[in-house]
Scaffold this active site. Structure first.
Site, PDB file in Angstrom:
ATOM      1  N   THR A 313       5.498   1.353   7.979  1.00  7.96           N
ATOM      2  CA  THR A 313       6.092   2.671   8.137  1.00  7.96           C
ATOM      3  C   THR A 313       4.983   3.686   8.371  1.00  7.96           C
ATOM      4  O   THR A 313       3.931   3.626   7.730  1.00  7.96           O
ATOM      5  CB  THR A 313       6.934   3.076   6.906  1.00  7.96           C
ATOM      6  N   HIS A 365       4.509  -7.248  -7.582  1.00 11.64           N
ATOM      7  CA  HIS A 365       3.476  -7.905  -8.392  1.00 11.64           C
ATOM      8  C   HIS A 365       3.944  -9.244  -8.961  1.00 11.64           C
ATOM      9  O   HIS A 365       3.132 -10.029  -9.465  1.00 11.64           O
ATOM     10  CB  HIS A 365       3.047  -6.967  -9.530  1.00 11.64           C
TER      11      HIS A 365
END
Length: 394
Positions: A313, A365
């Site tokens: 983006t 994560h």
């Protein structure tokens, strides 16, 4: 003559239903083959339903705002025949003229208060009849009394602090985007790591070869093709970033489909550049331009919006200096690019003004460790600061 059903197109398995946005034709109106009859909105794209053949719109079964499913009947079309076509169109034209004439009469009457009753005048202008001063015989209310009150209301100053609100239903696309953003925040262990990149080498290449590139390929050499190529190199080195979690499994992808965020009048969408390892710089630029045009026109297809293993983006197009982009589920990471700004940097013990840009990598994560995420971002940085690496594969 027989009727033809107007059906909802086949929707993908990931799309359960659609909402009728609006009909472009009214019952009794003639239509041509392949003319857009009705627009449907899903949580990914706006679909245009075309007329299967020429005829007359017989009836509308699902009005605007209705929720419909795949292959559901939206309305019916009456086929034309060779003898009745001209007559039908003539009748429609006469009907339209009559309606327009009636509307003009009503419009004229609305401006000529003598054609309206006193009660109609009060209702039209939302007046309080109790506060109007009566001047007629036997204390009756007259047209002049109401007209004076209308003038007084219109000339009166607006009350201080009079704030207006407008409530409109959220579009399906905007609603789905909001759901996915909340889902990403709640269902992933999302972290963001940052770095910065000196864009001088890329800018120098664009300046040196931009004109020749455009003459050869018919498309401008932009920044996005450099970003995509740098991401491709990093994804090859760190396959975890290109993977996703599915239940208790990790799905590693051996292809490279990159979603790019595109702003449209209906909201943010992410069309997919598929198999970027098979595309050259010109191919990437052409695809991006095509997606941008389709996004503005609302003609992106469901297939073009489906899939994607990683997202890029570019908030820099709107002036964003730095941000923390949100992951696009079920993907595991997203790279945010930002505006390029001249900043003083220390180079070889001296202060030098360089065109710098911040990079931001948000990642899940649960799947991607800090070492891999930082190394991924450093790879993107290294490739952009030394684009010749793409040619030498180093």
């Amino acid at each position: 003559m027989s009727n033809v059903d107007i059906l909802v197109p086949d929707l993908l398995e990931s799309i359960s239903d659609a909402t009728v946005v609006n009909w472009n034709k009214t019952p009794g109106e003639p239509v041509q083959r392949d003319e857009v009859l009705v627009e449907l909105e899903t949580d990914k794209v706006v679909l245009e339903v075309l007329s299967p053949e020429a005829g007359i719109l017989e009836e509308v079964l699902e009005d605007a705002g209705s929720t419909v499913t795949s292959r559901q009947v939206l309305g019916r079309l009456r086929r034309r025949d060779s003898t009745g076509q001209a007559q039908t169109e003539q009748l429609y034209t006469q009907k339209t003229a009559m309606v327009q004439g009636h509307q003009k009469i009503l419009e004229a009457a609305s401006h000529d208060t003598s054609c309206l009753t006193i009660s109609q005048l009060i209702a039209d202008h939302d007046l309080n009849a109790e506060v109007i001063k009566n001047s007629g015989i036997n204390d009756d209310l007259t047209h002049e009394d109401v007209e004076k009150e209308v003038v007084r209301e219109q000339s009166a100053p607006a009350p201080i602090g009079n704030r207006r609100e407008k409530r409109v239903p959220m579009t399906r696309l905007r609603h789905r985007v909001s759901q996915r953003l909340v889902e990403a925040k709640n269902s992933t262990a999302m972290l963001t790591t940052f770095n910065e990149v000196n864009m001088q080498p890329v800018m120098a290449l664009r300046q040196q070869y931009g004109e020749a590139f455009e003459k050869r390929h018919g498309i401008r050499l932009g920044y996005m093709s450099f970003y995509i190529k740098a991401v491709l190199e990093a994804l090859k080195r760190f396959p975890e970033v290109n993977a996703s979690i599915d239940g208790e499994d990790v799905v590693y992808r051996h292809y490279f489909d990159i979603s790019i965020a595109v702003s449209t009048p209906r909201g943010l969408v992410t069309p997919v550049l598929k198999d970027i390892d098979m595309l050259g710089m010109a191919g990437i630029e052409k695809k991006i331009k095509q997606f941008a045009l389709k996004g503005r026109n609302g003609t992106l297809t469901v297939e073009e919006l489906t899939g994607g293993s990683f997202t890029v983006t570019n908030g820099g197009t709107f002036g964003s200096l730095i941000s923390t982009p949100i992951i696009n589920p079920p993907q595991s990471a997203i790279l945010g690019m930002h505006v390029i700004k001249d900043r003083p940097m220390a180079v070889g013990g001296k202060v030098v003004i360089l065109p710098m840009m911040y990079l931001a990598l948000s990642y899940d994560h649960r799947l991607i460790d800090g070492k891999e995420s930082i190394s991924f971002l450093v790879t993107v940085k290294d490739v952009l600061e030394d684009p010749i690496r793409l040619l030498l594969d180093v």
